[in-house]
Design a protein around this motif. Sequence first.
Motif, PDB file in Angstrom:
ATOM      1  N   ASN A  52      52.087  53.043  36.947  1.00  0.00           N
ATOM      2  CA  ASN A  52      53.188  52.516  37.911  1.00  0.00           C
ATOM      3  C   ASN A  52      52.304  51.891  38.922  1.00  0.00           C
ATOM      4  O   ASN A  52      51.938  52.386  40.021  1.00  0.00           O
ATOM      5  CB  ASN A  52      54.207  53.345  38.313  1.00  0.00           C
ATOM      6  CG  ASN A  52      55.305  52.853  39.126  1.00  0.00           C
ATOM      7  OD1 ASN A  52      55.443  51.644  39.258  1.00  0.00           O
ATOM      8  ND2 ASN A  52      56.331  53.704  39.514  1.00  0.00           N
ATOM      9  N   GLY A  53      51.707  50.774  38.589  1.00  0.00           N
ATOM     10  CA  GLY A  53      50.754  49.938  39.505  1.00  0.00           C
ATOM     11  C   GLY A  53      49.372  50.869  39.255  1.00  0.00           C
ATOM     12  O   GLY A  53      49.328  51.988  38.909  1.00  0.00           O
ATOM     13  N   THR A  82      44.686  45.721  36.963  1.00  0.00           N
ATOM     14  CA  THR A  82      46.131  45.440  37.312  1.00  0.00           C
ATOM     15  C   THR A  82      46.936  44.115  36.685  1.00  0.00           C
ATOM     16  O   THR A  82      46.073  43.125  36.490  1.00  0.00           O
ATOM     17  CB  THR A  82      46.263  45.744  38.779  1.00  0.00           C
ATOM     18  OG1 THR A  82      47.704  45.604  39.003  1.00  0.00           O
ATOM     19  CG2 THR A  82      45.441  44.422  39.311  1.00  0.00           C
ATOM     20  N   SER A 108      48.875  42.974  38.862  1.00  0.00           N
ATOM     21  CA  SER A 108      49.620  42.532  39.972  1.00  0.00           C
ATOM     22  C   SER A 108      48.915  41.371  40.724  1.00  0.00           C
ATOM     23  O   SER A 108      49.537  40.442  41.300  1.00  0.00           O
ATOM     24  CB  SER A 108      49.394  43.782  41.089  1.00  0.00           C
ATOM     25  OG  SER A 108      50.112  44.803  40.673  1.00  0.00           O
ATOM     26  N   ARG A 148      54.821  46.322  39.150  1.00  0.00           N
ATOM     27  CA  ARG A 148      54.283  47.523  39.058  1.00  0.00           C
ATOM     28  C   ARG A 148      53.373  47.943  37.740  1.00  0.00           C
ATOM     29  O   ARG A 148      54.094  48.984  37.116  1.00  0.00           O
ATOM     30  CB  ARG A 148      55.058  48.832  39.867  1.00  0.00           C
ATOM     31  CG  ARG A 148      55.640  48.433  41.013  1.00  0.00           C
ATOM     32  CD  ARG A 148      55.113  47.799  42.050  1.00  0.00           C
ATOM     33  NE  ARG A 148      53.770  48.770  42.278  1.00  0.00           N
ATOM     34  CZ  ARG A 148      52.607  48.341  42.335  1.00  0.00           C
ATOM     35  NH1 ARG A 148      52.269  47.196  42.334  1.00  0.00           N
ATOM     36  NH2 ARG A 148      51.710  48.976  42.841  1.00  0.00           N
TER      37      ARG A 148
END
Length: 348
Positions: A74-75, A202, A204, A213
Amino acid sequence: MLDLKQIIRPNILSAKPYSSARDEFKGIGEVYLDANENPFENGFNRYPDPLQINLKNEIAKLKGCPVENLFVGNGSDEVLDLAIRISCRPGIDNMIVTDPSYGMYEVLASLNDIECRKSTLNEDFSLNLDNLLGLIDQNTRIIILCSPNNPTGNILDREAVKQVLDQFNGLVLIDEAYIDFSSEISWTNDLSKYPYLIVSQTLSKFYGLAGLRIGLGWASPELIDIFNRIKPPYNISSSAQKIACEQLKLSLPNKAYFERAKNNLIVQLQESELVEKVFPSETNFVLVKFRNASLVLANLIKAGIVVRDRSGQTGCANCLRITIGTEKENKKLIDEIKRIQYEESTLN
Ligand SMILES: *Cc1c(COP(=O)(O)O)cnc(C)c1O
């Protein structure tokens, strides 16, 4: 040879993982009455795939790495947290990070009650290998290196990192949150050579999916198994899994744009009298040393432009970290910097 007993906390090695309904029945059923879900279909009434098989296959294909080396968190902050938690005994063990680097490492260390030792980077933000290796003692369980490093933007020298991997008998986590912007090859290529290596990445930053995430942890299948055993059973929501898969199948982000926009920004910043130095960057941000960072920061904020003040970090006096935005956003920043400079020159 990977000796799990030497690097993994005994309670983690012996922990019996939570066994979810979806763990216990993996076939195709006709009716599912085993998970206390609400039976009325709305697209989200069922629990998500706990091991994110579709998403992992998509990511493995994209990155060209074997799927058995992949953990999804989650991230990547979750990957970092789990890496510290599987290895470090609270109140006993220590970990080593570089300074300056990503502030989350120290926060996670303190939340997990782990001493965090800091190896100050050289003036050019390269690794001080002797200093770092000198911080290791028999309770050092994990070393976290960030390359390209946040907030400095540079790659850590491959040879120096190799020395750390060769000489340290514990986990080495290389945080590659910005690798997709860089010209360097990923350390994921060396996973089979270094059984104690964990590489975190990631979706992100480069992939533009910060809101979903999705963090990646690459490691040997044995370590991945341990991550899977201690993670929260449903750590990635079904909507995040589904949307990430869809997004990754679309056309990929434009790496050349970031390169071009960054170089453009660097040239323009270097022309400003307010700027003392722009550090080289292999990322989507630049660390900029101003003559008077607080003056620039205050004026930028007045103009509605938010950048990150890094002047409090080691070796970063008067430094602001500026993310590459759209062309329009970058122009707004440069225009404002020119305006501040003009105002300063007329005041003095
Ligand atoms: C942004 C960032 C992360 C966090 O990534 P998430 O996957 O969004 O949690 C990790 N490490 C570094 C160095 C970062 O800059």
